[in-house]
Design an enzyme around this catalytic site. Structure first.
Site, PDB file in Angstrom:
ATOM      1  N   ALA A   9      34.830  54.541  38.571  1.00 14.03           N
ATOM      2  CA  ALA A   9      35.992  55.358  38.171  1.00 14.03           C
ATOM      3  C   ALA A   9      36.473  56.275  39.290  1.00 14.03           C
ATOM      4  O   ALA A   9      37.255  57.189  39.049  1.00 14.03           O
ATOM      5  CB  ALA A   9      35.648  56.170  36.920  1.00 14.03           C
ATOM      6  N   VAL A  60      25.909  50.156  40.277  1.00 17.43           N
ATOM      7  CA  VAL A  60      25.634  49.544  38.972  1.00 17.43           C
ATOM      8  C   VAL A  60      25.110  48.108  39.072  1.00 17.43           C
ATOM      9  O   VAL A  60      24.762  47.511  38.053  1.00 17.43           O
ATOM     10  CB  VAL A  60      26.862  49.612  38.015  1.00 17.43           C
ATOM     11  N   SER A 138      39.222  39.695  33.842  1.00 18.10           N
ATOM     12  CA  SER A 138      40.416  39.434  34.655  1.00 18.10           C
ATOM     13  C   SER A 138      41.083  38.186  34.102  1.00 18.10           C
ATOM     14  O   SER A 138      40.408  37.324  33.520  1.00 18.10           O
ATOM     15  CB  SER A 138      39.998  39.158  36.097  1.00 18.10           C
ATOM     16  N   TYR A 151      34.386  35.035  41.856  1.00 18.22           N
ATOM     17  CA  TYR A 151      34.990  36.126  41.075  1.00 18.22           C
ATOM     18  C   TYR A 151      35.352  35.617  39.673  1.00 18.22           C
ATOM     19  O   TYR A 151      35.022  36.249  38.670  1.00 18.22           O
ATOM     20  CB  TYR A 151      36.239  36.638  41.808  1.00 18.22           C
ATOM     21  N   LYS A 155      33.840  36.882  36.053  1.00 18.70           N
ATOM     22  CA  LYS A 155      34.732  37.455  35.031  1.00 18.70           C
ATOM     23  C   LYS A 155      34.728  36.602  33.753  1.00 18.70           C
ATOM     24  O   LYS A 155      34.878  37.137  32.657  1.00 18.70           O
ATOM     25  CB  LYS A 155      36.150  37.593  35.600  1.00 18.70           C
ATOM     26  N   ILE A 184      47.260  44.055  39.227  1.00 16.83           N
ATOM     27  CA  ILE A 184      47.443  45.501  39.058  1.00 16.83           C
ATOM     28  C   ILE A 184      47.440  46.158  40.436  1.00 16.83           C
ATOM     29  O   ILE A 184      46.569  45.858  41.272  1.00 16.83           O
ATOM     30  CB  ILE A 184      46.287  46.102  38.196  1.00 16.83           C
TER      31      ILE A 184
HETATM   32  P1  NAP Z   1      39.371  49.131  43.076  1.00 18.03           P
HETATM   33  O1  NAP Z   1      40.569  49.988  43.189  1.00 18.03           O
HETATM   34  O2  NAP Z   1      38.918  48.344  44.258  1.00 18.03           O
HETATM   35  O3  NAP Z   1      38.159  50.046  42.553  1.00 18.03           O
HETATM   36  C1  NAP Z   1      36.896  49.491  42.355  1.00 18.03           C
HETATM   37  C2  NAP Z   1      35.990  50.519  41.750  1.00 18.03           C
HETATM   38  O4  NAP Z   1      34.722  49.898  41.496  1.00 18.03           O
HETATM   39  C3  NAP Z   1      35.735  51.697  42.679  1.00 18.03           C
HETATM   40  O5  NAP Z   1      35.712  52.895  41.917  1.00 18.03           O
HETATM   41  C4  NAP Z   1      34.343  51.404  43.239  1.00 18.03           C
HETATM   42  O6  NAP Z   1      33.581  52.586  43.514  1.00 18.03           O
HETATM   43  C5  NAP Z   1      33.705  50.697  42.064  1.00 18.03           C
HETATM   44  N1  NAP Z   1      32.545  49.909  42.450  1.00 18.03           N
HETATM   45  C6  NAP Z   1      32.500  48.810  43.249  1.00 18.03           C
HETATM   46  N2  NAP Z   1      31.228  48.389  43.383  1.00 18.03           N
HETATM   47  C7  NAP Z   1      30.462  49.238  42.643  1.00 18.03           C
HETATM   48  C8  NAP Z   1      29.078  49.326  42.390  1.00 18.03           C
HETATM   49  N3  NAP Z   1      28.205  48.455  42.908  1.00 18.03           N
HETATM   50  N4  NAP Z   1      28.628  50.343  41.597  1.00 18.03           N
HETATM   51  C9  NAP Z   1      29.484  51.242  41.064  1.00 18.03           C
HETATM   52  N5  NAP Z   1      30.821  51.199  41.285  1.00 18.03           N
HETATM   53  C10 NAP Z   1      31.293  50.214  42.072  1.00 18.03           C
HETATM   54  O7  NAP Z   1      39.532  48.058  41.917  1.00 18.03           O
HETATM   55  P2  NAP Z   1      40.427  48.054  40.588  1.00 18.03           P
HETATM   56  O8  NAP Z   1      41.610  47.220  40.852  1.00 18.03           O
HETATM   57  O9  NAP Z   1      40.577  49.415  40.042  1.00 18.03           O
HETATM   58  O10 NAP Z   1      39.449  47.189  39.654  1.00 18.03           O
HETATM   59  C11 NAP Z   1      38.757  47.705  38.537  1.00 18.03           C
HETATM   60  C12 NAP Z   1      38.303  46.523  37.702  1.00 18.03           C
HETATM   61  O11 NAP Z   1      39.444  45.776  37.276  1.00 18.03           O
HETATM   62  C13 NAP Z   1      37.410  45.537  38.468  1.00 18.03           C
HETATM   63  O12 NAP Z   1      36.395  45.077  37.626  1.00 18.03           O
HETATM   64  C14 NAP Z   1      38.367  44.418  38.810  1.00 18.03           C
HETATM   65  O13 NAP Z   1      37.708  43.188  38.996  1.00 18.03           O
HETATM   66  C15 NAP Z   1      39.258  44.414  37.594  1.00 18.03           C
HETATM   67  N6  NAP Z   1      40.562  43.766  37.823  1.00 18.03           N
HETATM   68  C16 NAP Z   1      41.434  44.259  38.746  1.00 18.03           C
HETATM   69  C17 NAP Z   1      42.641  43.596  38.942  1.00 18.03           C
HETATM   70  C18 NAP Z   1      43.671  44.073  39.951  1.00 18.03           C
HETATM   71  O14 NAP Z   1      44.638  43.347  40.178  1.00 18.03           O
HETATM   72  N7  NAP Z   1      43.543  45.248  40.547  1.00 18.03           N
HETATM   73  C19 NAP Z   1      42.941  42.464  38.193  1.00 18.03           C
HETATM   74  C20 NAP Z   1      42.017  41.998  37.255  1.00 18.03           C
HETATM   75  C21 NAP Z   1      40.835  42.660  37.078  1.00 18.03           C
HETATM   76  P3  NAP Z   1      33.401  53.220  44.998  1.00 18.03           P
HETATM   77  O15 NAP Z   1      34.742  53.266  45.642  1.00 18.03           O
HETATM   78  O16 NAP Z   1      32.830  54.579  44.685  1.00 18.03           O
HETATM   79  O17 NAP Z   1      32.421  52.362  45.726  1.00 18.03           O
END
Ligand code: NAP
Length: 243
Positions: A9, A60, A138, A151, A155, A184
Site C-alpha cells: 500500500a 509478503v 488481473s 504473471y 493471477k 491501471i
Molecule cells: P505498483 O504501483 O507497482 O505497486 C506495487 C506495490 O506492491 C508497492 O506498494 C510495493 O511495495 C508492493 N510490493 C511489491 N512486492 C512486495 C512484497 N514482496 N512485499 C510487500 N509489498 C510488495 O503496482 P499497482 O499497479 O498498484 O499494483 C497493485 C496490484 O494490482 C498488483 O497485485 C498488480 O498485479 C495488480 N494489477 C495492476 C494492474 C495495473 O495495470 N497497474 C493491472 C492488473 C492488476 P514497495 O514499493 O514498498 O516495495
C-alpha cells in the site's frame, strides 16, 4: 471501527485503497516492502486527516515476515477484519526467457503471499464470525497475457484460491472475492510507451485507462456490509476490456 490491512500500500492501487478506507472511517494498516518514505508520507497525510493509520514493513513473499506482520497487526488493532492482498510485481518476458528465479519470484510475491496472509488473518476472522478478504488478481489472470505467462499464471491462481476459500469460509461469516483490474495508471505500467497506452485505450470499450481510485471503489464495496451475499466472485474493473 473495522481494521483493514492492505499489502503493497505504499504506492499505486494499494495507496488509493488505504486513502479510501481511511476516509470511510476504517483503521488502516499500510504494508510495504521497500518504499519506506512513500509509506510514511501516506501514513502522515492520512493521520493529518484524522484517521488511525499505521505502517508495517514486511516482504509478503516470506512466511516468517508475514507472521510477524500479523503479530504487529494484532498488537496495533486487535486483529485484521478486512484483508486486501494487493502486493504484486509484474514482468514482461517471452515465455522461453523466463528463468526458474523469475518464475519462483512471481509466484511467491503474487500468489504465495495471499496464502500466507489469509492463513494468518483467518483465526481472528473465524473467532469474530466476520471477515472480508479481497484478492487483487488481473484481467490477464482471466484471459492470459502474451509475454506475461508467469504473471498470468499467478493471477489465475489467485482466482482459484479465492473461489475455493470462499466455499470453505462461507459459514464463518467471511467473504472472499477478487478484483481483477484492467490497465491501471500506476508505476506498474510505467514501462509502456505512450503509443502502447494509446493502443490499450483504443482496445478498451470506455476508451480510457483505469485509475487506482476505480479499483479502490470496488474494494470498498466488497468490504462493506452491502456485499455480504457476494463471495467467491471475480469483479472485473477493466473498462469493459474483458466481458
Ligand atoms: P505498483 O504501483 O507497482 O505497486 C506495487 C506495490 O506492491 C508497492 O506498494 C510495493 O511495495 C508492493 N510490493 C511489491 N512486492 C512486495 C512484497 N514482496 N512485499 C510487500 N509489498 C510488495 O503496482 P499497482 O499497479 O498498484 O499494483 C497493485 C496490484 O494490482 C498488483 O497485485 C498488480 O498485479 C495488480 N494489477 C495492476 C494492474 C495495473 O495495470 N497497474 C493491472 C492488473 C492488476 P514497495 O514499493 O514498498 O516495495
Amino acid at each position: 471501527m473495522r481494521s483493514v490491512l492492505i499489502t503493497g500500500a505504499s504506492r499505486g492501487i494499494g495507496a488509493a485503497a488505504a486513502t479510501a478506507f481511511a476516509r470511510a472511517g476504517c483503521r488502516v494498516m499500510i504494508n510495504y516492502c521497500s518504499s519506506t518514505d512513500k509509506a510514511e508520507e501516506l501514513c502522515d497525510r492520512l493521520r493529518k486527516g484524522g484517521s488511525e493509520v499505521y505502517t508495517i514493513q514486511a516482504d509478503v513473499s516470506r512466511p516468517d515476515e508475514v507472521r510477524k506482520m500479523f503479530f504487529q497487526a494484532e498488537k496495533l488493532c486487535g486483529g485484521t477484519d478486512i484483508l486486501i492482498n494487493n502486493a504484486g510485481i509484474a514482468q514482461t518476458k517471452l515465455f522461453t526467457d523466463i528463468t526458474d528465479e523469475d518464475w519462483n519470484r512471481m509466484i511467491s510475491v503474487n500468489l504465495s503471499s495471499a496464502f500466507y496472509c489469509c492463513r494468518e488473518a483467518l483465526p481472528h476472522m473465524i473467532r469474530q464470525h466476520f471477515g472480508r478478504i479481497i484478492n487483487v488478481s488481473s484481467m490477464w489472470g482471466q484471459i492470459g497475457g502474451s509475454c506475461e505467462v508467469h504473471y498470468s499464471a499467478a493471477k489465475a491462481g489467485l482466482i482459484g484460491l479465492t473461489k475455493a476459500l470462499a466455499m470453505e469460509e462461507g459459514l464463518s461469516g467471511i467473504t472472499v472475492n477478487c478484483v481483477a483490474p484492467g490497465v491501471i495508471e500506476t508505476d506498474m505500467i510505467s514501462h509502456l510507451s505512450s503509443e502502447d497506452k494509446k493502443a490499450l485505450m483504443e482496445e478498451t470499450p470506455t476508451g480510457s485507462l483505469g485509475t487506482p481510485e476505480d479499483i479502490a471503489g470496488a474494494m470498498l464495496f466488497l468490504a462493506s456490509d452491502s456485499s455480504s451475499f457476494i463471495t467467491g466472485q471475480v469483479i472485473g474493473v477493466n473498462g469493459g476490456f474483458v466481458v
